[in-house]
Design an enzyme around this catalytic site. Structure first.
Site, PDB file in Angstrom:
ATOM      1  N   ILE A 110       0.836  -1.204   0.000  1.00  0.00           N
ATOM      2  CA  ILE A 110       0.000   0.000   0.000  1.00  0.00           C
ATOM      3  C   ILE A 110       0.870   1.253   0.000  1.00  0.00           C
ATOM      4  CG2 ILE A 110      -1.671   1.326   1.334  1.00  0.00           C
ATOM      5  CD1 ILE A 110      -2.860  -1.370   2.257  1.00  0.00           C
ATOM      6  N   PRO A 122       1.646  -2.255   9.187  1.00  0.00           N
ATOM      7  CA  PRO A 122       0.825  -3.130  10.025  1.00  0.00           C
ATOM      8  C   PRO A 122       1.024  -2.808  11.498  1.00  0.00           C
ATOM      9  CG  PRO A 122       2.726  -4.315   9.186  1.00  0.00           C
ATOM     10  CD  PRO A 122       2.732  -2.990   8.507  1.00  0.00           C
ATOM     11  N   ARG A 181      -4.033   1.230  11.082  1.00  0.00           N
ATOM     12  CA  ARG A 181      -4.689   0.733  12.284  1.00  0.00           C
ATOM     13  C   ARG A 181      -4.743   1.853  13.319  1.00  0.00           C
ATOM     14  NH1 ARG A 181      -6.453  -2.734   9.606  1.00  0.00           N
ATOM     15  NH2 ARG A 181      -6.318  -5.021   9.887  1.00  0.00           N
ATOM     16  N   ASP A 216      -9.091   6.683   8.733  1.00  0.00           N
ATOM     17  CA  ASP A 216     -10.144   5.736   8.357  1.00  0.00           C
ATOM     18  C   ASP A 216     -10.258   4.625   9.392  1.00  0.00           C
ATOM     19  OD1 ASP A 216     -12.117   4.782   6.385  1.00  0.00           O
ATOM     20  OD2 ASP A 216     -10.735   3.105   6.108  1.00  0.00           O
ATOM     21  N   GLU A 257     -13.573   0.171  17.265  1.00  0.00           N
ATOM     22  CA  GLU A 257     -14.458   0.211  16.103  1.00  0.00           C
ATOM     23  C   GLU A 257     -15.636  -0.749  16.278  1.00  0.00           C
ATOM     24  OE1 GLU A 257     -10.905   1.259  12.862  1.00  0.00           O
ATOM     25  OE2 GLU A 257     -11.765  -0.745  12.914  1.00  0.00           O
ATOM     26  N   HIS A 269     -13.820   3.298   8.498  1.00  0.00           N
ATOM     27  CA  HIS A 269     -13.087   2.096   8.071  1.00  0.00           C
ATOM     28  C   HIS A 269     -13.631   1.548   6.753  1.00  0.00           C
ATOM     29  CE1 HIS A 269     -10.269  -1.136   9.877  1.00  0.00           C
ATOM     30  NE2 HIS A 269     -10.222  -1.186   8.549  1.00  0.00           N
TER      31      HIS A 269
END
Length: 317
Positions: A158, A208, A236, A260, A265, A284
Protein backbone atom coordinates in the site's frame (compact mmCIF):
# COMPACT_ATOMS: atom_id res chain seq x y z
CA UNK A 1 -15.85 -29.60 4.29
CA UNK A 2 -17.75 -27.28 6.61
CA UNK A 3 -17.03 -23.59 5.95
CA UNK A 4 -18.25 -21.00 8.45
CA UNK A 5 -18.11 -17.28 7.67
CA UNK A 6 -18.50 -15.29 10.88
CA UNK A 7 -18.67 -11.71 9.51
CA UNK A 8 -20.18 -11.97 6.06
CA UNK A 9 -21.75 -8.52 5.99
CA UNK A 10 -18.42 -6.68 6.08
CA UNK A 11 -17.19 -8.33 2.87
CA UNK A 12 -20.54 -8.90 1.23
CA UNK A 13 -23.39 -6.64 2.34
CA UNK A 14 -25.51 -8.13 -0.44
CA UNK A 15 -23.90 -7.04 -3.69
CA UNK A 16 -21.57 -10.05 -4.09
CA UNK A 17 -22.20 -13.81 -4.05
CA UNK A 18 -21.15 -16.70 -1.81
CA UNK A 19 -22.33 -19.33 -4.30
CA UNK A 20 -18.87 -20.34 -5.52
CA UNK A 21 -17.86 -21.34 -1.96
CA UNK A 22 -20.40 -24.17 -2.07
CA UNK A 23 -18.18 -26.08 -4.48
CA UNK A 24 -15.99 -26.87 -1.46
CA UNK A 25 -18.70 -28.06 0.91
CA UNK A 26 -21.37 -26.76 3.24
CA UNK A 27 -21.28 -22.99 3.75
CA UNK A 28 -22.81 -21.13 6.68
CA UNK A 29 -22.76 -17.35 6.56
CA UNK A 30 -23.39 -15.11 9.57
CA UNK A 31 -23.57 -11.39 8.89
CA UNK A 32 -22.15 -10.57 12.31
CA UNK A 33 -20.92 -12.65 15.24
CA UNK A 34 -20.60 -11.44 18.83
CA UNK A 35 -17.67 -12.66 20.93
CA UNK A 36 -19.92 -14.92 23.01
CA UNK A 37 -21.28 -16.58 19.84
CA UNK A 38 -17.95 -17.55 18.26
CA UNK A 39 -17.53 -20.99 19.88
CA UNK A 40 -21.07 -22.17 19.27
CA UNK A 41 -21.12 -21.04 15.66
CA UNK A 42 -17.66 -22.39 14.89
CA UNK A 43 -17.69 -25.73 16.74
CA UNK A 44 -18.24 -27.84 13.60
CA UNK A 45 -16.15 -25.73 11.24
CA UNK A 46 -13.31 -27.18 9.20
CA UNK A 47 -12.63 -23.74 7.76
CA UNK A 48 -13.28 -20.47 9.56
CA UNK A 49 -13.42 -17.15 7.71
CA UNK A 50 -13.11 -14.07 9.92
CA UNK A 51 -12.41 -10.38 9.62
CA UNK A 52 -12.20 -8.61 12.98
CA UNK A 53 -13.48 -11.39 15.26
CA UNK A 54 -10.92 -12.24 17.95
CA UNK A 55 -9.60 -15.78 17.52
CA UNK A 56 -7.39 -16.39 20.54
CA UNK A 57 -5.87 -19.42 22.24
CA UNK A 58 -9.05 -20.16 24.17
CA UNK A 59 -11.21 -20.12 21.03
CA UNK A 60 -8.78 -22.25 19.03
CA UNK A 61 -8.43 -24.86 21.77
CA UNK A 62 -12.20 -25.31 21.84
CA UNK A 63 -12.54 -25.96 18.10
CA UNK A 64 -11.08 -29.46 17.62
CA UNK A 65 -12.40 -29.85 14.06
CA UNK A 66 -10.82 -26.64 12.79
CA UNK A 67 -8.24 -27.12 10.04
CA UNK A 68 -7.85 -23.68 8.45
CA UNK A 69 -8.45 -20.02 9.33
CA UNK A 70 -8.87 -17.52 6.52
CA UNK A 71 -8.48 -13.86 7.44
CA UNK A 72 -10.71 -11.66 5.28
CA UNK A 73 -8.13 -8.87 5.33
CA UNK A 74 -4.44 -8.20 4.97
CA UNK A 75 -3.91 -7.46 8.68
CA UNK A 76 -4.37 -10.40 11.03
CA UNK A 77 -3.75 -8.92 14.48
CA UNK A 78 -7.14 -10.29 15.60
CA UNK A 79 -5.82 -13.87 15.37
CA UNK A 80 -3.34 -15.53 17.71
CA UNK A 81 -1.31 -17.01 14.88
CA UNK A 82 1.20 -18.63 17.25
CA UNK A 83 -1.59 -20.48 19.04
CA UNK A 84 -3.03 -21.58 15.72
CA UNK A 85 0.36 -22.94 14.71
CA UNK A 86 0.67 -24.88 17.96
CA UNK A 87 -2.64 -26.52 17.14
CA UNK A 88 -1.52 -27.29 13.58
CA UNK A 89 -3.93 -24.81 12.01
CA UNK A 90 -2.59 -22.65 9.16
CA UNK A 91 -3.76 -19.05 8.95
CA UNK A 92 -3.97 -17.31 5.57
CA UNK A 93 -4.47 -13.63 4.91
CA UNK A 94 -5.06 -11.82 1.62
CA UNK A 95 -2.13 -9.51 0.92
CA UNK A 96 -2.56 -6.69 -1.55
CA UNK A 97 -6.27 -7.07 -2.33
CA UNK A 98 -7.06 -3.50 -1.18
CA UNK A 99 -3.79 -1.90 -2.23
CA UNK A 100 -5.29 0.46 -4.80
CA UNK A 101 -8.40 1.16 -2.73
CA UNK A 102 -6.50 2.22 0.40
CA UNK A 103 -3.87 4.15 -1.55
CA UNK A 104 -6.70 5.96 -3.33
CA UNK A 105 -8.17 6.98 0.04
CA UNK A 106 -4.81 8.37 1.16
CA UNK A 107 -4.66 10.47 -2.00
CA UNK A 108 -8.26 11.63 -1.46
CA UNK A 109 -7.43 12.73 2.08
CA UNK A 110 -4.30 14.58 1.02
CA UNK A 111 -6.15 16.33 -1.81
CA UNK A 112 -8.99 17.30 0.52
CA UNK A 113 -6.52 18.78 2.99
CA UNK A 114 -5.15 20.95 0.19
CA UNK A 115 -8.29 21.83 -1.76
CA UNK A 116 -10.84 21.77 1.12
CA UNK A 117 -13.52 20.20 -1.07
CA UNK A 118 -15.56 18.93 1.86
CA UNK A 119 -15.34 22.24 3.73
CA UNK A 120 -16.40 24.38 0.79
CA UNK A 121 -19.17 22.04 -0.35
CA UNK A 122 -20.58 22.20 3.19
CA UNK A 123 -20.33 26.00 3.20
CA UNK A 124 -22.28 26.17 -0.06
CA UNK A 125 -24.98 23.89 1.36
CA UNK A 126 -25.26 26.21 4.35
CA UNK A 127 -25.88 29.18 2.04
CA UNK A 128 -22.62 30.95 2.78
CA UNK A 129 -21.75 31.46 -0.90
CA UNK A 130 -25.26 32.65 -1.71
CA UNK A 131 -25.00 35.32 0.97
CA UNK A 132 -21.49 36.38 -0.08
CA UNK A 133 -20.81 39.62 -1.95
CA UNK A 134 -17.95 38.03 -3.89
CA UNK A 135 -17.99 35.64 -6.86
CA UNK A 136 -15.16 33.67 -5.23
CA UNK A 137 -15.97 32.71 -1.66
CA UNK A 138 -12.59 32.01 -0.05
CA UNK A 139 -12.46 31.72 3.74
CA UNK A 140 -9.78 29.05 4.20
CA UNK A 141 -6.54 28.97 2.21
CA UNK A 142 -6.10 26.21 -0.35
CA UNK A 143 -2.72 24.83 -1.35
CA UNK A 144 -0.94 23.11 -4.20
CA UNK A 145 0.75 19.77 -3.64
CA UNK A 146 3.73 20.47 -5.83
CA UNK A 147 6.79 21.14 -3.70
CA UNK A 148 5.27 19.84 -0.45
CA UNK A 149 6.66 16.77 1.31
CA UNK A 150 5.15 13.45 2.34
CA UNK A 151 6.60 10.69 4.52
CA UNK A 152 5.08 7.22 4.17
CA UNK A 153 5.49 5.10 7.28
CA UNK A 154 5.65 1.52 6.04
CA UNK A 155 6.65 1.02 2.42
CA UNK A 156 4.92 -2.24 1.60
CA UNK A 157 2.29 -2.86 -1.04
CA UNK A 158 0.00 0.00 0.00
CA UNK A 159 2.71 2.46 0.93
CA UNK A 160 4.52 2.01 -2.37
CA UNK A 161 1.25 2.49 -4.27
CA UNK A 162 0.60 5.72 -2.37
CA UNK A 163 3.97 6.94 -3.61
CA UNK A 164 3.20 5.77 -7.14
CA UNK A 165 -0.14 7.58 -7.18
CA UNK A 166 1.24 10.84 -5.76
CA UNK A 167 4.56 11.12 -7.58
CA UNK A 168 3.02 12.85 -10.65
CA UNK A 169 1.76 15.70 -8.43
CA UNK A 170 5.33 16.87 -7.84
CA UNK A 171 5.30 16.15 -4.13
CA UNK A 172 8.56 15.18 -2.42
CA UNK A 173 8.21 11.64 -1.11
CA UNK A 174 10.07 9.96 1.75
CA UNK A 175 9.71 6.51 3.30
CA UNK A 176 10.12 5.36 6.89
CA UNK A 177 11.13 1.78 6.19
CA UNK A 178 13.68 -0.91 6.92
CA UNK A 179 14.20 -1.37 3.19
CA UNK A 180 17.58 -0.17 1.94
CA UNK A 181 17.59 2.93 -0.23
CA UNK A 182 18.57 0.83 -3.27
CA UNK A 183 15.21 -0.97 -3.08
CA UNK A 184 13.17 2.25 -3.15
CA UNK A 185 12.03 4.05 -6.32
CA UNK A 186 14.44 6.78 -7.34
CA UNK A 187 11.95 9.49 -6.36
CA UNK A 188 11.56 8.12 -2.79
CA UNK A 189 14.16 8.91 -0.13
CA UNK A 190 14.55 7.10 3.21
CA UNK A 191 13.92 9.07 6.38
CA UNK A 192 13.81 8.34 10.12
CA UNK A 193 10.42 8.51 11.84
CA UNK A 194 11.36 11.45 14.08
CA UNK A 195 12.78 13.39 11.12
CA UNK A 196 9.64 12.68 9.10
CA UNK A 197 7.40 14.21 11.77
CA UNK A 198 9.81 17.08 12.30
CA UNK A 199 10.20 18.13 8.67
CA UNK A 200 7.42 16.85 6.40
CA UNK A 201 4.08 18.45 5.51
CA UNK A 202 2.26 15.10 5.49
CA UNK A 203 2.83 11.78 7.24
CA UNK A 204 0.83 8.76 6.11
CA UNK A 205 0.71 5.65 8.31
CA UNK A 206 0.68 2.55 6.10
CA UNK A 207 2.32 -0.08 8.29
CA UNK A 208 0.83 -3.13 10.03
CA UNK A 209 0.12 -2.91 13.75
CA UNK A 210 2.26 -4.96 16.12
CA UNK A 211 3.42 -4.73 19.71
CA UNK A 212 6.58 -2.91 18.66
CA UNK A 213 4.74 0.03 17.08
CA UNK A 214 1.52 0.21 19.11
CA UNK A 215 1.00 3.86 20.09
CA UNK A 216 4.11 4.90 18.19
CA UNK A 217 2.53 8.27 17.41
CA UNK A 218 2.59 9.61 20.96
CA UNK A 219 2.93 12.92 22.78
CA UNK A 220 6.74 12.83 22.64
CA UNK A 221 6.73 12.44 18.87
CA UNK A 222 4.03 15.05 18.33
CA UNK A 223 5.69 17.61 20.58
CA UNK A 224 8.52 17.89 18.06
CA UNK A 225 6.47 17.61 14.86
CA UNK A 226 6.32 20.34 12.26
CA UNK A 227 3.62 22.83 13.18
CA UNK A 228 0.61 22.24 10.92
CA UNK A 229 1.57 18.67 10.00
CA UNK A 230 -1.23 16.70 8.34
CA UNK A 231 -1.32 13.16 9.77
CA UNK A 232 -3.09 10.41 7.82
CA UNK A 233 -3.93 6.96 9.18
CA UNK A 234 -5.47 4.30 6.95
CA UNK A 235 -3.61 1.46 8.69
CA UNK A 236 -4.69 0.73 12.28
CA UNK A 237 -6.05 2.98 15.01
CA UNK A 238 -3.72 1.42 17.58
CA UNK A 239 -0.72 3.07 15.92
CA UNK A 240 -1.62 6.37 17.54
CA UNK A 241 -2.25 7.58 21.07
CA UNK A 242 -5.73 9.08 20.69
CA UNK A 243 -5.37 11.57 23.53
CA UNK A 244 -2.00 12.77 22.23
CA UNK A 245 -3.44 13.35 18.76
CA UNK A 246 -6.43 15.22 20.22
CA UNK A 247 -4.12 17.44 22.26
CA UNK A 248 -1.94 18.19 19.22
CA UNK A 249 -5.04 19.11 17.20
CA UNK A 250 -6.33 21.40 19.95
CA UNK A 251 -3.03 23.28 20.19
CA UNK A 252 -2.63 23.49 16.41
CA UNK A 253 0.57 21.48 16.46
CA UNK A 254 -1.21 19.08 14.11
CA UNK A 255 -2.96 20.84 11.26
CA UNK A 256 -5.36 17.94 10.73
CA UNK A 257 -5.83 14.25 11.38
CA UNK A 258 -7.39 12.20 8.59
CA UNK A 259 -8.16 8.66 9.72
CA UNK A 260 -10.14 5.74 8.36
CA UNK A 261 -9.40 3.69 11.49
CA UNK A 262 -9.77 4.15 15.23
CA UNK A 263 -8.53 2.30 18.29
CA UNK A 264 -12.09 1.08 18.94
CA UNK A 265 -14.46 0.21 16.10
CA UNK A 266 -17.23 1.16 16.08
CA UNK A 267 -16.24 3.98 18.44
CA UNK A 268 -18.19 5.01 21.49
CA UNK A 269 -20.11 8.24 20.98
CA UNK A 270 -17.75 10.00 23.40
CA UNK A 271 -14.57 8.95 21.61
CA UNK A 272 -12.36 12.07 21.78
CA UNK A 273 -11.38 12.05 18.11
CA UNK A 274 -15.00 12.30 16.97
CA UNK A 275 -15.22 15.86 18.24
CA UNK A 276 -11.59 16.98 18.03
CA UNK A 277 -10.91 20.05 15.85
CA UNK A 278 -9.73 19.27 12.33
CA UNK A 279 -10.19 15.53 12.80
CA UNK A 280 -11.69 13.97 9.68
CA UNK A 281 -12.75 10.42 10.47
CA UNK A 282 -14.21 7.96 7.96
CA UNK A 283 -15.74 4.64 9.13
CA UNK A 284 -13.09 2.10 8.07
CA UNK A 285 -14.18 2.05 4.44
CA UNK A 286 -10.92 2.64 2.54
CA UNK A 287 -10.56 -1.08 1.80
CA UNK A 288 -14.18 -1.63 0.81
CA UNK A 289 -14.49 -0.75 -2.85
CA UNK A 290 -16.65 -3.23 -4.73
CA UNK A 291 -13.64 -4.28 -6.78
CA UNK A 292 -11.48 -4.88 -3.69
CA UNK A 293 -14.18 -6.89 -1.92
CA UNK A 294 -14.66 -9.10 -4.98
CA UNK A 295 -10.90 -9.56 -5.13
CA UNK A 296 -11.03 -10.68 -1.49
CA UNK A 297 -13.76 -13.24 -2.21
CA UNK A 298 -11.80 -14.56 -5.19
CA UNK A 299 -8.62 -14.81 -3.09
CA UNK A 300 -10.38 -16.95 -0.48
CA UNK A 301 -11.69 -19.23 -3.19
CA UNK A 302 -8.11 -19.62 -4.40
CA UNK A 303 -7.01 -20.34 -0.80
CA UNK A 304 -9.66 -23.05 -0.53
CA UNK A 305 -8.54 -24.62 -3.81
CA UNK A 306 -4.93 -24.57 -2.59
CA UNK A 307 -5.97 -26.07 0.74
CA UNK A 308 -7.75 -28.96 -0.97
CA UNK A 309 -4.71 -29.50 -3.18
CA UNK A 310 -2.35 -29.37 -0.18
CA UNK A 311 -0.47 -26.36 -1.56
CA UNK A 312 -1.44 -23.46 0.69
CA UNK A 313 -0.07 -19.99 -0.07
CA UNK A 314 -0.27 -16.76 1.89
CA UNK A 315 0.13 -18.51 5.24
CA UNK A 316 1.22 -16.16 8.02
CA UNK A 317 2.18 -18.82 10.57
Amino acid sequence: MNIVILEGHAVNPGDLSWVAYRAFGEVTVYDRTAAEEVIERSKDADVLIVNKTKINEDVISRLPKLKLILEAATGYDNIDVAAAKRHGIPVCNVPGYARDAVAQMVVAMILDSCSKVGYYADAVRKGEWSSSRDFSFLTLPINELSGLSLAIVGFGSIGSQVANFLQPFGIKIYAVTHKPAAQLPEYVKPIALEDAFRSCDFVSLNCPLNEDNRGIVNSSLLETCKVGLILINTARGGLVDDEAVCSALETGRLGAYYADVLSEEPPRASHPLLSAPNAFITPHIAWATTTARQRLVDAHLANLRDFVAGQLKNTVN
